[in-house]
Design a protein around this motif. Structure first.
Motif, PDB file in Angstrom:
ATOM      1  N   GLU A  75       0.833  -1.210   0.000  1.00 39.77           N
ATOM      2  CA  GLU A  75       0.000   0.000   0.000  1.00 39.77           C
ATOM      3  C   GLU A  75       0.864   1.255   0.000  1.00 39.77           C
ATOM      4  O   GLU A  75       0.598   2.215  -0.743  1.00 39.77           O
ATOM      5  CB  GLU A  75      -0.918  -0.010   1.214  1.00 39.77           C
ATOM      6  N   ALA A  76       1.927   1.259   0.815  1.00 40.66           N
ATOM      7  CA  ALA A  76       2.828   2.413   0.866  1.00 40.66           C
ATOM      8  C   ALA A  76       3.551   2.606  -0.461  1.00 40.66           C
ATOM      9  O   ALA A  76       3.728   3.738  -0.934  1.00 40.66           O
ATOM     10  CB  ALA A  76       3.838   2.229   1.992  1.00 40.66           C
ATOM     11  N   ARG A  81       4.459   5.459  -5.564  1.00 41.55           N
ATOM     12  CA  ARG A  81       4.564   5.393  -7.028  1.00 41.55           C
ATOM     13  C   ARG A  81       3.590   6.366  -7.680  1.00 41.55           C
ATOM     14  O   ARG A  81       3.918   7.042  -8.665  1.00 41.55           O
ATOM     15  CB  ARG A  81       4.311   3.962  -7.498  1.00 41.55           C
ATOM     16  N   GLN A  82       2.383   6.447  -7.130  1.00 38.57           N
ATOM     17  CA  GLN A  82       1.407   7.376  -7.677  1.00 38.57           C
ATOM     18  C   GLN A  82       1.866   8.819  -7.504  1.00 38.57           C
ATOM     19  O   GLN A  82       1.678   9.660  -8.387  1.00 38.57           O
ATOM     20  CB  GLN A  82       0.054   7.164  -7.001  1.00 38.57           C
ATOM     21  N   GLU A  83       2.484   9.105  -6.347  1.00 34.17           N
ATOM     22  CA  GLU A  83       3.016  10.445  -6.123  1.00 34.17           C
ATOM     23  C   GLU A  83       4.098  10.781  -7.140  1.00 34.17           C
ATOM     24  O   GLU A  83       4.171  11.907  -7.649  1.00 34.17           O
ATOM     25  CB  GLU A  83       3.579  10.545  -4.697  1.00 34.17           C
ATOM     26  N   ARG A  84       4.958   9.816  -7.445  1.00 36.10           N
ATOM     27  CA  ARG A  84       6.018  10.068  -8.425  1.00 36.10           C
ATOM     28  C   ARG A  84       5.441  10.288  -9.820  1.00 36.10           C
ATOM     29  O   ARG A  84       5.959  11.096 -10.593  1.00 36.10           O
ATOM     30  CB  ARG A  84       7.008   8.902  -8.446  1.00 36.10           C
ATOM     31  N   THR A 356      21.751  14.012 -20.050  1.00 32.86           N
ATOM     32  CA  THR A 356      21.607  14.765 -21.294  1.00 32.86           C
ATOM     33  C   THR A 356      21.319  13.813 -22.449  1.00 32.86           C
ATOM     34  O   THR A 356      21.702  12.649 -22.442  1.00 32.86           O
ATOM     35  CB  THR A 356      22.878  15.585 -21.609  1.00 32.86           C
ATOM     36  N   VAL A 357      20.588  14.337 -23.435  1.00 30.15           N
ATOM     37  CA  VAL A 357      20.227  13.584 -24.641  1.00 30.15           C
ATOM     38  C   VAL A 357      20.665  14.377 -25.855  1.00 30.15           C
ATOM     39  O   VAL A 357      20.207  15.512 -26.035  1.00 30.15           O
ATOM     40  CB  VAL A 357      18.702  13.331 -24.704  1.00 30.15           C
ATOM     41  N   PRO A 358      21.528  13.819 -26.753  1.00 31.20           N
ATOM     42  CA  PRO A 358      22.318  12.607 -26.494  1.00 31.20           C
ATOM     43  C   PRO A 358      23.390  12.913 -25.453  1.00 31.20           C
ATOM     44  O   PRO A 358      23.554  14.080 -25.094  1.00 31.20           O
ATOM     45  CB  PRO A 358      22.906  12.323 -27.875  1.00 31.20           C
ATOM     46  N   PRO A 359      24.118  11.909 -24.957  1.00 28.51           N
ATOM     47  CA  PRO A 359      24.211  10.535 -25.415  1.00 28.51           C
ATOM     48  C   PRO A 359      23.158   9.592 -24.864  1.00 28.51           C
ATOM     49  O   PRO A 359      23.015   8.479 -25.371  1.00 28.51           O
ATOM     50  CB  PRO A 359      25.600  10.105 -24.919  1.00 28.51           C
ATOM     51  N   CYS A 360      22.416   9.984 -23.814  1.00 31.23           N
ATOM     52  CA  CYS A 360      21.404   9.070 -23.282  1.00 31.23           C
ATOM     53  C   CYS A 360      20.279   8.895 -24.300  1.00 31.23           C
ATOM     54  O   CYS A 360      19.964   9.811 -25.067  1.00 31.23           O
ATOM     55  CB  CYS A 360      20.834   9.624 -21.973  1.00 31.23           C
ATOM     56  N   SER A 361      19.675   7.735 -24.278  1.00 29.82           N
ATOM     57  CA  SER A 361      18.542   7.470 -25.159  1.00 29.82           C
ATOM     58  C   SER A 361      17.249   7.592 -24.368  1.00 29.82           C
ATOM     59  O   SER A 361      17.218   7.370 -23.156  1.00 29.82           O
ATOM     60  CB  SER A 361      18.650   6.071 -25.768  1.00 29.82           C
ATOM     61  N   GLN A 362      16.181   7.965 -25.069  1.00 26.19           N
ATOM     62  CA  GLN A 362      14.887   8.099 -24.420  1.00 26.19           C
ATOM     63  C   GLN A 362      14.235   6.737 -24.248  1.00 26.19           C
ATOM     64  O   GLN A 362      14.349   5.859 -25.100  1.00 26.19           O
ATOM     65  CB  GLN A 362      13.975   9.008 -25.221  1.00 26.19           C
ATOM     66  N   ALA A 363      13.533   6.577 -23.133  1.00 29.28           N
ATOM     67  CA  ALA A 363      12.816   5.341 -22.868  1.00 29.28           C
ATOM     68  C   ALA A 363      11.604   5.246 -23.784  1.00 29.28           C
ATOM     69  O   ALA A 363      11.031   6.258 -24.214  1.00 29.28           O
ATOM     70  CB  ALA A 363      12.379   5.295 -21.414  1.00 29.28           C
ATOM     71  N   VAL A 364      11.201   4.031 -24.077  1.00 24.06           N
ATOM     72  CA  VAL A 364       9.996   3.805 -24.869  1.00 24.06           C
ATOM     73  C   VAL A 364       8.787   4.172 -24.017  1.00 24.06           C
ATOM     74  O   VAL A 364       8.685   3.736 -22.866  1.00 24.06           O
ATOM     75  CB  VAL A 364       9.902   2.334 -25.313  1.00 24.06           C
ATOM     76  N   PRO A 365       7.876   5.002 -24.513  1.00 31.68           N
ATOM     77  CA  PRO A 365       6.711   5.396 -23.713  1.00 31.68           C
ATOM     78  C   PRO A 365       5.914   4.179 -23.258  1.00 31.68           C
ATOM     79  O   PRO A 365       5.784   3.183 -23.978  1.00 31.68           O
ATOM     80  CB  PRO A 365       5.892   6.265 -24.675  1.00 31.68           C
ATOM     81  N   SER A 366       5.381   4.257 -22.024  1.00 36.68           N
ATOM     82  CA  SER A 366       4.558   3.174 -21.489  1.00 36.68           C
ATOM     83  C   SER A 366       3.158   3.698 -21.232  1.00 36.68           C
ATOM     84  O   SER A 366       2.844   4.852 -21.514  1.00 36.68           O
ATOM     85  CB  SER A 366       5.171   2.654 -20.182  1.00 36.68           C
ATOM     86  N   ASP A 367       2.329   2.834 -20.661  1.00 36.80           N
ATOM     87  CA  ASP A 367       0.969   3.255 -20.334  1.00 36.80           C
ATOM     88  C   ASP A 367       0.948   4.303 -19.233  1.00 36.80           C
ATOM     89  O   ASP A 367       0.009   5.077 -19.101  1.00 36.80           O
ATOM     90  CB  ASP A 367       0.129   2.040 -19.892  1.00 36.80           C
ATOM     91  N   ASP A 368       1.995   4.277 -18.379  1.00 35.76           N
ATOM     92  CA  ASP A 368       2.093   5.282 -17.326  1.00 35.76           C
ATOM     93  C   ASP A 368       2.587   6.592 -17.925  1.00 35.76           C
ATOM     94  O   ASP A 368       3.643   6.624 -18.561  1.00 35.76           O
ATOM     95  CB  ASP A 368       3.085   4.837 -16.252  1.00 35.76           C
ATOM     96  N   GLU A 369       1.862   7.657 -17.721  1.00 32.08           N
ATOM     97  CA  GLU A 369       2.310   8.971 -18.165  1.00 32.08           C
ATOM     98  C   GLU A 369       3.116   9.577 -17.044  1.00 32.08           C
ATOM     99  O   GLU A 369       2.588  10.188 -16.125  1.00 32.08           O
ATOM    100  CB  GLU A 369       1.107   9.860 -18.504  1.00 32.08           C
TER     101      GLU A 369
END
Length: 372
Positions: A75-76, A81-84, A356-369
């Motif tokens: 529960e905690a 997670r919802q707060e984040r 920073t982007v690049p060199p980091c790559s963006q994550a694939v979008p998920s159902d969580d916005e």
């Protein structure tokens, strides 16, 4: 803050000039692990990885928790997670309201006055290191010999930082803000009492120049293997109090930072030392813990990966100002929270983690916005 599991080795490379702090033209990013890693539950004093899958969580942690603890921990974790998920949007709402409604008590504390705000010995340290050549090792030895710098153990340094005048002004300003009734949030999942200074407008005039012109200089000489130039940071206060509802201690952890500066700004207390246990890249128990007690205005500088905890405060209270300083040249290779190649998601400047982007790559979008 990071959990106590020992982490893979990470070594920074050579020097690189720091970027301006909080350049508005640069996008803000954070690792996707922000939604899954390093949740801390106070009732059991543990960090967890939680992706929202209750069945998977029970399989992973059934041996670590007592049966009656599982449901309350889940529960905690769901609440955190919802707060984040909504943190970035909520922060913008708070910042807008604070900007519209808050009337500062001491407007002068929002702009850096080095002569009045910084300890004279701290200014001497920075001036000497700026003028030093090469690695600055000879200069560091000279400063140690003069009693301006103290290396408590390899990579753990203490020195005077802030003046009594500044500590008085900042404590009064923060007390005035807390009494205003305006909303603020805990600085992280482990510290429940404190203020995130970016939300009050302290960055542009006060803390940006302090980090870029002073902390970066010291870090590049004293903990050079952990930074390629500090180009972002997160600054917040923490308040430990022996009273019933106060934070009395802090579990063993490492920071979401390449370099951390922790400065005491006030309080009268007993107990509450900060115990350092060594880098999480080192074998466990490879060195005995070193306990540090800071006088007002004095700071301790250490690698973010240096495992540490706050021992119980037995009476009174202590108030500290913390800087989690980030170096994109280091963390772009390996996220210090999940120790994987970072895959990042967009956020706003208040939640920027220094990637920073690049060199980091963006994550694939998920159902969580994650961030609006």
């Amino acid at each position: 803050m990071g959990a106590i599991n020992r982490c893979p080795s990470r070594i920074a490379s050579s020097e690189k000039a720091a970027m301006p702090m909080h350049d508005e033209s640069v996008n803000s990013w954070m690792c996707e692990c922000r939604l899954t890693h390093n949740f801390f539950v106070h009732s059991v004093g543990m960090h967890f990885v939680f992706n929202g899958d209750e069945h998977e969580f029970k399989k992973s942690y059934s041996a670590s928790l007592k049966p009656h603890q599982v449901d309350s921990v889940i529960e905690a974790l769901r609440e955190q997670r919802q707060e984040r998920l909504g943190a970035a949007t909520e922060t913008l709402r708070r910042v807008e309201r604070i900007a519209q409604e808050y009337v500062p008590l001491h407007r002068e504390v929002y702009s850096l006055d080095p002569q009045a705000f910084l300890d004279s010995n701290f200014r001497q340290i920075v001036d000497a290191l700026k003028a030093s050549r090469g690695s600055g090792a000879a200069c560091v030895r000279d400063l140690q010999g003069r009693g301006l710098l103290t290396e408590l153990r390899p990579g753990l340094w203490t020195f005077p930082v802030l003046s009594e005048t500044f500590c008085d002004l900042l404590e009064a300003e923060l007390s005035h803000f807390r009494s205003s009734g305006l909303p603020f949030t805990a600085p992280n999942t482990m510290n429940r009492h404190g203020v995130i200074l970016s939300e009050l407008g302290f960055y542009p005039g006060l803390l940006d120049p302090f980090v870029s012109q002073y902390v970066d200089v010291i870090a590049s000489r004293l903990v050079a293997s952990h930074t390629e130039g500090l180009d972002s940071y997160r600054a917040f206060t923490v308040l430990y109090d022996a009273e019933k509802d106060g934070d009395r201690e802090l579990a063993l952890h490492y920071d979401n930072a390449e370099v951390t500066l922790n400065v005491n700004i006030g309080g009268q207390w007993e107990g509450g030392q900060v115990a350092f246990h060594g880098l999480c890249t080192e074998p466990e128990n490879s060195r005995p813990p070193y306990e540090v007690t800071l006088r007002r205005g004095h700071g301790v500088l250490h690698a973010g990966l240096d495992m540490h905890k706050a021992l119980p405060i037995t009476s009174g209270s202590r108030h500290n100002l913390i800087f989690w300083c980030r170096s994109s040249g280091v963390r772009n290779d390996l996220c210090p929270m999940c120790f994987r190649q970072p895959k990042v998601v967009p956020t706003n400047k208040y939640h920027h983690e220094g990637f920073t982007v690049p060199p980091c790559s963006q994550a694939v979008p998920s159902d969580d916005e994650l961030y609006d």
